[in-house]
Design an enzyme around this catalytic site. Sequence first.
Site, mmCIF file in Angstrom:
data_model
loop_
_atom_site.group_PDB
_atom_site.id
_atom_site.type_symbol
_atom_site.label_atom_id
_atom_site.label_comp_id
_atom_site.label_asym_id
_atom_site.label_seq_id
_atom_site.Cartn_x
_atom_site.Cartn_y
_atom_site.Cartn_z
ATOM 1 N N ASP A 13 0.826 -1.219 0.000
ATOM 2 C CA ASP A 13 0.000 0.000 0.000
ATOM 3 C C ASP A 13 0.852 1.258 0.000
ATOM 4 O OD1 ASP A 13 -2.315 -1.512 0.136
ATOM 5 O OD2 ASP A 13 -2.478 -1.381 2.316
ATOM 6 N N ARG A 93 -0.137 3.022 16.677
ATOM 7 C CA ARG A 93 -0.501 4.010 15.642
ATOM 8 C C ARG A 93 -0.297 5.464 16.072
ATOM 9 N NH1 ARG A 93 0.586 0.825 11.700
ATOM 10 N NH2 ARG A 93 -0.954 -0.806 11.344
ATOM 11 N N ASP A 122 -7.157 2.077 11.413
ATOM 12 C CA ASP A 122 -5.922 2.863 11.503
ATOM 13 C C ASP A 122 -6.064 4.284 10.975
ATOM 14 O OD1 ASP A 122 -4.553 0.866 12.783
ATOM 15 O OD2 ASP A 122 -3.930 -0.087 10.914
ATOM 16 N N SER A 173 -2.388 -10.685 5.739
ATOM 17 C CA SER A 173 -2.072 -9.297 6.070
ATOM 18 C C SER A 173 -1.622 -9.291 7.526
ATOM 19 C CB SER A 173 -3.311 -8.423 5.880
ATOM 20 O OG SER A 173 -3.149 -7.234 6.622
HETATM 21 N N1 ARG Z 1 -7.013 -5.542 15.422
HETATM 22 C C1 ARG Z 1 -6.351 -4.597 14.662
HETATM 23 C C2 ARG Z 1 -6.777 -3.203 15.012
HETATM 24 O O1 ARG Z 1 -6.493 -2.848 16.099
HETATM 25 C C3 ARG Z 1 -6.115 -4.898 13.269
HETATM 26 C C4 ARG Z 1 -4.797 -4.400 12.842
HETATM 27 C C5 ARG Z 1 -4.373 -4.747 11.487
HETATM 28 N N2 ARG Z 1 -3.997 -6.133 11.430
HETATM 29 C C6 ARG Z 1 -3.523 -6.729 10.361
HETATM 30 N N3 ARG Z 1 -3.305 -7.992 10.446
HETATM 31 N N4 ARG Z 1 -3.245 -6.086 9.265
HETATM 32 O O2 ARG Z 1 -7.360 -2.464 14.266
#
Ligand code: ARG
Length: 397
Positions: A13, A93, A122, A173
């Site tokens: 991405d 994040r 995110d 992913s």
């Molecule tokens: N549970 C996660 C969140 O806090 C998902 C994060 C992304 N995971 C991934 N395998 N790409 O939003």
Amino acid sequence: MKKVILVYSGGLDTSVCIPMMREEYGFDHVITVTVDVGQPAADIRQAEEKARALGTEHYTVDAKEEFVRDYIFPAIRANGDYMGYPISTSIARPLIGLKAVEVAKKVGGDAFCHGCTGKGNDQFRIEFVMRALCPEMAIVAPMREKNLTRSEEIEYAKVKGVPISQTVAKIWSIDENLWGRSIEGGRLEEPDFVPPEEIFLWTKGIDAAPDTPRRLTIDFEEGVPVALDGERMNGLALIQALNTIAGENGVGRIDIMEDRMLGLKVRENYECPAAVTLLTAHRALEALVLTRPELDLKAIIDRKWSELAYQGLWFDPLKEDLEAFIAATQKRVSGTVLLDLFKGQAKVVGRRSPWALYSEDLATFDSKTFDQREALGMVKNHGFQSRMYLQLKAKLG
Ligand code: ARG
């Protein structure tokens, strides 16, 4: 000269974003920022190499210590958990956003760019931090704006000569930081598809884990871990060591349906050996030193804290308020917890603390300190209102 600061993982991405920024968004200068929160070193090297190949001005920021001190430790003190797993992506994040902001303040820029899609959580977390700390800069999110599928991205990457390590066949992913590894996508999207062994890298399966328990002690001071098996170490070293030890014993595999912020249910697999072990130990110590009403209230506070953290509202005033309560309770959360790590389980087998609200003399069956005859008055009055209700129900219907 228009400059864009791209939060860069080196994955598909964000790599696709580089030519897009130049050709479709009209930026002359792309600055890539990769934040090291404990993802594999190879991923970071790869990001650096791709950035060089694609001709960006690149920064790698080692934020591991800061991640432990300001994000993981607060999560331990708050027993940070969402729907049964230790929150990990969500706490990284804001820090990634913060580091992008710091680079922007240093080198200047007109906009931020990130590779989040419009489906996930995110985008909320990263943009909140950017808007909160750098409101004057624009934010572009090409994956969201162009609504591209993965195959379309791969096609675009090929046309533009973006090196891609992901092939269509590599379907998982994965998001990884010191506190956990989360895996989704591919056949895992079928909720009843049993996760294949190949998705796990940090943990052994039950079969492969040792046949004898690994006894472990963890020392805490004011709610944070400070020593493993009696050996004092910094948080980063402790978490890394524990990921290995607990992972070896298969601790920390979690498979859940997760309700995402936009309302989608997503099937996610986690491996988070250190996180599960430390949260288990931390809760056991709290149970020894906090009063029953404190524990009741803290469960609510912890849940609220975790929700805010999950939503990425890292600077919310309520979060500060909750942290004030948490800090007050954690002053006494010091002591030692003993655990047995065995075939996927982290089982508490002992705890001690100078703050223990526990008297062996009072609790033991062999003591006269507690005069049992004095209990009678309390027992007689126990459930007084309930008994009255029962009588009234019999009489009045
Ligand atoms: N549970 C996660 C969140 O806090 C998902 C994060 C992304 N995971 C991934 N395998 N790409 O939003």
